[in-house]
Design an enzyme around this catalytic site. Structure first.
Site, PDB file in Angstrom:
ATOM      1  N   ALA A 131      -3.856   4.624 -53.558  1.00 52.35           N
ATOM      2  CA  ALA A 131      -2.799   4.746 -54.582  1.00 52.35           C
ATOM      3  C   ALA A 131      -2.060   5.968 -54.638  1.00 52.35           C
ATOM      4  O   ALA A 131      -2.540   7.023 -55.138  1.00 52.35           O
ATOM      5  CB  ALA A 131      -3.558   4.413 -56.110  1.00 52.35           C
ATOM      6  N   GLY A 138       7.873   8.223 -53.188  1.00 50.55           N
ATOM      7  CA  GLY A 138       7.520   7.292 -51.991  1.00 50.55           C
ATOM      8  C   GLY A 138       7.314   8.256 -50.810  1.00 50.55           C
ATOM      9  O   GLY A 138       6.421   8.835 -50.694  1.00 50.55           O
ATOM     10  N   SER A 139       8.322   8.357 -50.051  1.00 50.47           N
ATOM     11  CA  SER A 139       8.317   9.423 -48.876  1.00 50.47           C
ATOM     12  C   SER A 139       8.417  10.914 -49.674  1.00 50.47           C
ATOM     13  O   SER A 139       7.790  11.556 -48.743  1.00 50.47           O
ATOM     14  CB  SER A 139       9.855   9.184 -48.221  1.00 50.47           C
ATOM     15  OG  SER A 139       9.832   8.136 -47.728  1.00 50.47           O
ATOM     16  N   GLN A 293      18.723 -18.175 -16.731  1.00 51.93           N
ATOM     17  CA  GLN A 293      18.799 -16.948 -16.572  1.00 51.93           C
ATOM     18  C   GLN A 293      19.043 -15.940 -17.769  1.00 51.93           C
ATOM     19  O   GLN A 293      18.245 -15.004 -17.893  1.00 51.93           O
ATOM     20  CB  GLN A 293      19.782 -16.380 -15.507  1.00 51.93           C
ATOM     21  CG  GLN A 293      19.716 -16.967 -14.078  1.00 51.93           C
ATOM     22  CD  GLN A 293      20.256 -16.258 -12.907  1.00 51.93           C
ATOM     23  OE1 GLN A 293      21.660 -15.859 -13.241  1.00 51.93           O
ATOM     24  NE2 GLN A 293      19.961 -15.653 -11.825  1.00 51.93           N
ATOM     25  N   GLN A 354      15.656 -16.264 -32.298  1.00 50.66           N
ATOM     26  CA  GLN A 354      16.866 -16.624 -31.917  1.00 50.66           C
ATOM     27  C   GLN A 354      16.604 -17.709 -30.862  1.00 50.66           C
ATOM     28  O   GLN A 354      17.495 -18.721 -30.880  1.00 50.66           O
ATOM     29  CB  GLN A 354      17.891 -15.357 -31.257  1.00 50.66           C
ATOM     30  CG  GLN A 354      19.386 -16.003 -30.953  1.00 50.66           C
ATOM     31  CD  GLN A 354      20.160 -15.897 -32.191  1.00 50.66           C
ATOM     32  OE1 GLN A 354      19.747 -15.849 -33.272  1.00 50.66           O
ATOM     33  NE2 GLN A 354      21.433 -16.294 -32.036  1.00 50.66           N
ATOM     34  N   HIS A 356      14.363 -19.693 -30.558  1.00 53.73           N
ATOM     35  CA  HIS A 356      13.864 -21.152 -31.042  1.00 53.73           C
ATOM     36  C   HIS A 356      15.146 -21.881 -31.772  1.00 53.73           C
ATOM     37  O   HIS A 356      14.835 -23.263 -32.243  1.00 53.73           O
ATOM     38  CB  HIS A 356      12.724 -20.799 -32.060  1.00 53.73           C
ATOM     39  CG  HIS A 356      11.538 -20.804 -31.454  1.00 53.73           C
ATOM     40  ND1 HIS A 356      11.072 -19.433 -30.942  1.00 53.73           N
ATOM     41  CD2 HIS A 356      10.409 -21.428 -31.653  1.00 53.73           C
ATOM     42  CE1 HIS A 356       9.913 -19.643 -30.782  1.00 53.73           C
ATOM     43  NE2 HIS A 356       9.311 -20.548 -30.792  1.00 53.73           N
ATOM     44  N   GLU A 381       4.053   3.421 -44.942  1.00 55.31           N
ATOM     45  CA  GLU A 381       3.032   4.613 -44.357  1.00 55.31           C
ATOM     46  C   GLU A 381       4.249   5.398 -43.352  1.00 55.31           C
ATOM     47  O   GLU A 381       3.967   5.968 -42.314  1.00 55.31           O
ATOM     48  CB  GLU A 381       2.020   4.027 -43.447  1.00 55.31           C
ATOM     49  CG  GLU A 381       0.682   3.605 -43.972  1.00 55.31           C
ATOM     50  CD  GLU A 381      -0.347   3.285 -43.471  1.00 55.31           C
ATOM     51  OE1 GLU A 381      -0.793   4.166 -42.491  1.00 55.31           O
ATOM     52  OE2 GLU A 381      -0.837   2.074 -43.548  1.00 55.31           O
ATOM     53  N   GLU A 385      13.004   6.413 -40.987  1.00 54.29           N
ATOM     54  CA  GLU A 385      13.672   7.417 -41.117  1.00 54.29           C
ATOM     55  C   GLU A 385      13.063   8.930 -41.385  1.00 54.29           C
ATOM     56  O   GLU A 385      13.353   9.841 -40.730  1.00 54.29           O
ATOM     57  CB  GLU A 385      14.787   7.528 -42.350  1.00 54.29           C
ATOM     58  CG  GLU A 385      15.839   6.105 -42.113  1.00 54.29           C
ATOM     59  CD  GLU A 385      15.520   4.748 -42.227  1.00 54.29           C
ATOM     60  OE1 GLU A 385      16.127   3.966 -41.587  1.00 54.29           O
ATOM     61  OE2 GLU A 385      14.222   4.712 -42.652  1.00 54.29           O
TER      62      GLU A 385
END
Length: 397
Positions: A131, A138-139, A293, A354, A356, A381, A385
């Protein structure tokens, strides 16, 4: 279709016999599991139980506390997470949070704290949580607002034997609402920035802790907000040194940062396997998709992107385990691995989707779920950036 990824990379000199043993045993076990993942919380409890019963959670703690290896080993974590994420990102999540959630106890806990929590984590008897993040921190960890203040008015904040009261909020907490304990980081010296943070172990059900506010995200995982209101922590619940919490948190994240890259590799390898299988089976204009190709070029780009991320990931884990280079050099290597593996995995999975066509966006197909699963890895984590800043400052120095 054989869904087991190649393990040729385990022949690289980054790895030793212990890591090759994991790679030899884990894929068959993971492929044999049948977990209903429609309810993410029930599924995570199921995965923790299965991982514990099979002995895989023993890699989350050191041998003296019931672990499989002498110490926490980044390469083992990478191999485990890469393999688990290939089969089930939720299984990877359940495994990783046991390690991250208890990592601060492994690094900074007293003998009594380690004995009380780590063997239970290794068995899967206790679910762990880390926690750290807050709505406005955050960062920028130093901006946290959760306060730890003396329980008695006649105590001072740095009194070593005094109980403290926690007041504030944490958010984006993995395993929130289902963890048996939280490693919580709080301000014990509000004026000292990152030098005024201390860690505590807070058990589920502690009066003053409300972990009932679940957070729903695009790829379902157990997340919650924690609200602390005069939540009492005794002196023996302090984790590590008073005001040493920031360093402890960063040391914990450093061990697991390369393993986030490992999880991204696992998801990317699965996307490539799904793309190859689809290209071989899908027929159009009188031939298979694999005969074009343009398809071959895309598959080649995907394979190269995966290997580029893999080599940086294995190097970072090897440097951390063997203490190669300085601490700063190891942190930069981990930042490069986390940034490259997660960003490349996003590109690989996007290309697989893409390829698929319409099936790629159909809810319930593997590439569709991978597309949602990979997105958060570029944020948690340490966002991409943040990793770029770590690398850039090191280059300038």
């Amino acid at each position: 279709m054989n869904h087991d990824p190649s393990t040729d990379h385990l022949a690289l000199p980054f790895f030793d016999a212990a890591h090759r043993d994991i790679a030899a045993r884990l894929p068959e076990w993971a492929a044999a599991q049948d977990v209903d993942e429609r309810d993410d919380r029930a599924a995570c409890r199921d995965w923790v139980r299965r991982l514990g019963d099979a002995g895989w959670l023993r890699y989350c703690v050191a041998a003296e506390h019931g672990g499989a290896l002498p110490a926490l080993d980044s390469r083992a974590l990478v191999v485990l997470r890469e393999t688990l994420a290939f089969h089930s990102p939720l299984a990877d999540f359940a495994f990783a949070m046991q390690g991250l959630g208890s990592g601060a106890i492994s690094l900074g806990g007293t003998p009594a704290q380690r004995a009380a929590y780590l063997p239970a984590v290794a068995r899967g008897d206790k679910i762990a949580a880390f926690a750290l993040s807050e709505p406005d921190a955050g960062s920028d960890v130093a901006a946290m607002q959760l306060q730890a203040t003396p329980a008695r008015a006649d105590c001072v904040a740095d009194e070593p034997d005094g109980a403290l009261m926690l007041d504030g909020r944490k958010t984006w907490i993995s395993n929130g609402g289902m963890a048996d304990f939280y490693c919580v980081f709080a301000k014990t010296d509000p004026q000292a920035g990152s030098r005024g943070i201390t860690a505590f172990i807070v058990d589920r059900g502690t009066p003053g802790l409300d972990d009932s506010a679940h957070i729903h995200v695009m790829a379902p995982h157990p997340l919650a907000e924690l609200v602390f209101t005069r939540c009492r922590v005794e002196a023996d619940q302090q984790l590590g040194e008073r005001n040493g919490g920031f360093k402890l948190a960063m040391q914990t994240l450093d061990i697991f940062r390369a393993s986030v890259a490992g999880a991204a590799l696992g998801m990317a390898r699965r996307a490539l396997a799904e793309a190859i299988d689809h290209a071989r089976r899908r027929r159009m204009f009188g031939q298979t998709l694999a005969d074009f190709q343009l398809t071959q070029a895309k598959l080649g780009e995907m394979a190269a992107l995966i290997d580029a991320g893999a080599l940086l990931t294995y190097r970072a884990a090897w440097m951390r385990d063997t203490q190669q280079g300085s601490m700063k050099e190891r942190s930069v290597a981990a930042a490069m691995a986390k940034m490259t593996a997660t960003e490349n995995a996003q590109r690989v999975i996007d290309m697989a989707l893409q390829m698929h066509g319409g099936l790629g966006v159909k809810v319930g197909t593997k590439v569709e779920s991978l597309y949602r699963d990979i997105r958060s890895l570029r944020i948690y984590e340490g966002a991409t950036e943040v990793q770029q800043l770590i690398i850039g400052k090191a280059v300038l120095a």
